[in-house]
Every structure is written in structure tokens, then in C-alpha cells.
Scaffold this motif. Structure first.
Motif, PDB file in Angstrom:
ATOM      1  N   ASP A  59       0.819  -1.214   0.000  1.00  0.00           N
ATOM      2  CA  ASP A  59       0.000   0.000   0.000  1.00  0.00           C
ATOM      3  C   ASP A  59       0.849   1.260   0.000  1.00  0.00           C
ATOM      4  O   ASP A  59       0.425   2.302  -0.483  1.00  0.00           O
ATOM      5  CB  ASP A  59      -0.922   0.025   1.223  1.00  0.00           C
ATOM      6  N   LYS A  60       2.059   1.165   0.561  1.00  0.00           N
ATOM      7  CA  LYS A  60       2.960   2.315   0.686  1.00  0.00           C
ATOM      8  C   LYS A  60       4.354   1.906   0.255  1.00  0.00           C
ATOM      9  O   LYS A  60       4.695   0.731   0.247  1.00  0.00           O
ATOM     10  CB  LYS A  60       3.030   2.782   2.143  1.00  0.00           C
ATOM     11  N   CYS A  61       5.161   2.911  -0.048  1.00  0.00           N
ATOM     12  CA  CYS A  61       6.557   2.652  -0.378  1.00  0.00           C
ATOM     13  C   CYS A  61       7.284   2.101   0.843  1.00  0.00           C
ATOM     14  O   CYS A  61       6.938   2.420   1.983  1.00  0.00           O
ATOM     15  CB  CYS A  61       7.260   3.931  -0.832  1.00  0.00           C
ATOM     16  N   MET A  62       8.299   1.306   0.582  1.00  0.00           N
ATOM     17  CA  MET A  62       9.113   0.761   1.667  1.00  0.00           C
ATOM     18  C   MET A  62       9.829   1.877   2.411  1.00  0.00           C
ATOM     19  O   MET A  62      10.137   2.917   1.845  1.00  0.00           O
ATOM     20  CB  MET A  62      10.141  -0.234   1.134  1.00  0.00           C
ATOM     21  N   VAL A  63      10.075   1.661   3.679  1.00  0.00           N
ATOM     22  CA  VAL A  63      10.851   2.590   4.484  1.00  0.00           C
ATOM     23  C   VAL A  63      12.195   1.917   4.734  1.00  0.00           C
ATOM     24  O   VAL A  63      12.247   0.846   5.336  1.00  0.00           O
ATOM     25  CB  VAL A  63      10.146   2.906   5.824  1.00  0.00           C
ATOM     26  N   PRO A  64      13.285   2.524   4.242  1.00  0.00           N
ATOM     27  CA  PRO A  64      14.593   1.880   4.415  1.00  0.00           C
ATOM     28  C   PRO A  64      15.013   1.858   5.881  1.00  0.00           C
ATOM     29  O   PRO A  64      14.672   2.759   6.651  1.00  0.00           O
ATOM     30  CB  PRO A  64      15.535   2.751   3.586  1.00  0.00           C
ATOM     31  N   SER A  65      15.760   0.826   6.235  1.00  0.00           N
ATOM     32  CA  SER A  65      16.265   0.718   7.598  1.00  0.00           C
ATOM     33  C   SER A  65      17.310   1.808   7.847  1.00  0.00           C
ATOM     34  O   SER A  65      17.859   2.396   6.914  1.00  0.00           O
ATOM     35  CB  SER A  65      16.873  -0.664   7.830  1.00  0.00           C
ATOM     36  N   GLU A  66      17.602   2.030   9.099  1.00  0.00           N
ATOM     37  CA  GLU A  66      18.578   3.053   9.491  1.00  0.00           C
ATOM     38  C   GLU A  66      19.944   2.795   8.857  1.00  0.00           C
ATOM     39  O   GLU A  66      20.639   3.727   8.468  1.00  0.00           O
ATOM     40  CB  GLU A  66      18.692   3.084  11.021  1.00  0.00           C
ATOM     41  N   GLU A  67      20.328   1.515   8.722  1.00  0.00           N
ATOM     42  CA  GLU A  67      21.652   1.160   8.189  1.00  0.00           C
ATOM     43  C   GLU A  67      21.837   1.565   6.728  1.00  0.00           C
ATOM     44  O   GLU A  67      22.955   1.784   6.276  1.00  0.00           O
ATOM     45  CB  GLU A  67      21.909  -0.350   8.298  1.00  0.00           C
ATOM     46  N   VAL A  68      20.743   1.628   5.958  1.00  0.00           N
ATOM     47  CA  VAL A  68      20.868   1.921   4.531  1.00  0.00           C
ATOM     48  C   VAL A  68      20.187   3.224   4.125  1.00  0.00           C
ATOM     49  O   VAL A  68      20.211   3.591   2.956  1.00  0.00           O
ATOM     50  CB  VAL A  68      20.338   0.759   3.666  1.00  0.00           C
ATOM     51  N   ARG A  69      19.621   3.922   5.083  1.00  0.00           N
ATOM     52  CA  ARG A  69      18.850   5.136   4.773  1.00  0.00           C
ATOM     53  C   ARG A  69      19.656   6.163   3.973  1.00  0.00           C
ATOM     54  O   ARG A  69      19.117   6.844   3.103  1.00  0.00           O
ATOM     55  CB  ARG A  69      18.328   5.749   6.065  1.00  0.00           C
ATOM     56  N   GLU A  70      20.962   6.263   4.222  1.00  0.00           N
ATOM     57  CA  GLU A  70      21.781   7.254   3.512  1.00  0.00           C
ATOM     58  C   GLU A  70      21.902   6.946   2.020  1.00  0.00           C
ATOM     59  O   GLU A  70      22.301   7.804   1.255  1.00  0.00           O
ATOM     60  CB  GLU A  70      23.166   7.385   4.146  1.00  0.00           C
ATOM     61  N   ARG A  71      21.524   5.755   1.601  1.00  0.00           N
ATOM     62  CA  ARG A  71      21.587   5.390   0.177  1.00  0.00           C
ATOM     63  C   ARG A  71      20.280   5.687  -0.562  1.00  0.00           C
ATOM     64  O   ARG A  71      20.177   5.417  -1.751  1.00  0.00           O
ATOM     65  CB  ARG A  71      21.937   3.902   0.043  1.00  0.00           C
ATOM     66  N   PHE A  72      19.293   6.249   0.134  1.00  0.00           N
ATOM     67  CA  PHE A  72      17.979   6.522  -0.454  1.00  0.00           C
ATOM     68  C   PHE A  72      17.737   8.021  -0.575  1.00  0.00           C
ATOM     69  O   PHE A  72      18.130   8.803   0.278  1.00  0.00           O
ATOM     70  CB  PHE A  72      16.862   5.897   0.399  1.00  0.00           C
ATOM     71  N   PHE A  73      17.024   8.375  -1.662  1.00  0.00           N
ATOM     72  CA  PHE A  73      16.617   9.767  -1.890  1.00  0.00           C
ATOM     73  C   PHE A  73      15.107   9.816  -1.976  1.00  0.00           C
ATOM     74  O   PHE A  73      14.458   8.935  -2.420  1.00  0.00           O
ATOM     75  CB  PHE A  73      17.205  10.302  -3.204  1.00  0.00           C
TER      76      PHE A  73
END
Length: 131
Positions: free
Chosen positions: A117-131
């Protein structure tokens, strides 16, 4: 942006599983990610005069070029290194043939793999790789 950027369907289970696979196997952590539904992706595509997201395609932006469909997948494999880069050999297959197979999977991805239903939320460990 110097790092390769993969724009993907953030609600597609197949796409999310593919992103998770890339995160686990991209040892150099070069590839960055952005769901097609994000404002970042929408603005980037508009800036590059891509007026609409290819709703059934992943898009790889790398070295100031856009790759879509099977070409994007093969360039991603090449970026991931060994043993995945060997898949880049399939680039010799004419893109209409490669894209035919890609489109068949893309057309059925929600039916075969499901949709969130919604976009995935990246984990804290990989969040810096997402925009």
C-alpha cells in the motif's frame, strides 16, 4: 550526483526485493535508490525531460545517462561486481528481445509478486543510500 541511482516502483514487492538484494550484494555500496513515487525522483525525471515515469520500468541514472528496462537491469548487474557482472554479457542480445521478456515480467509483477500500500521505508543502516 556521482553515484549510480536506481529509480524503482516503491510499492512493487518484486522491485523492493530486488533493491534489498542489491543492497546485500553491492559490496562497494555505490548504488543509490529512489522510489519512483518520491518527490526527488519526480523532480529528477522532470529536469531530464522525462515527462512520465516508465511505470513498468526501473530506471538507472549513471554517468549522465538513463537506462531503462532490461538495459537498466544489466547495467546494475555490471555495477555490482563479480559474479553478477557476468550477466552483462546478455547486453549483446538485441534490446527488443530483452525488453520483450522484461515487459512480460513487469506487466505481471503485481499479480505474481504482490504490491504494498505504501513505499518501503529503508532501515537506518541503509537510509543514507535513499533519496
Amino acid at each position: 550526483m556521482n553515484s549510480p541511482l536506481l529509480i524503482f516502483d516503491g510499492v512493487c514487492n518484486l522491485c523492493n526485493s530486488s533493491v534489498a538484494f542489491i543492497i546485500r550484494h553491492d559490496e562497494k555500496k555505490r548504488i543509490r535508490f529512489s522510489p519512483s513515487q518520491s518527490e526527488f525522483s519526480k523532480k529528477l525525471l522532470a529536469q531530464k525531460n522525462i515527462t512520465s515515469f516508465y511505470s513498468s520500468s526501473v530506471i538507472l541514472f549513471h554517468n549522465n545517462k538513463f537506462y531503462t528496462k532490461s538495459s537498466a537491469v544489466l547495467h546494475i548487474a555490471k555495477l555490482m561486481g563479480w559474479p553478477f557482472k557476468i550477466l552483462f554479457i546478455f547486453i549483446v542480445i538485441p534490446y527488443p528481445i530483452r525488453d520483450f521478456i522484461y515487459k512480460m515480467i513487469a506487466r505481471n509483477r503485481y499479480k505474481w509478486f504482490g504490491k504494498k500500500d505504501k513505499c518501503m521505508v529503508p532501515s537506518e543502516e541503509v537510509r543514507e543510500r535513499f533519496f
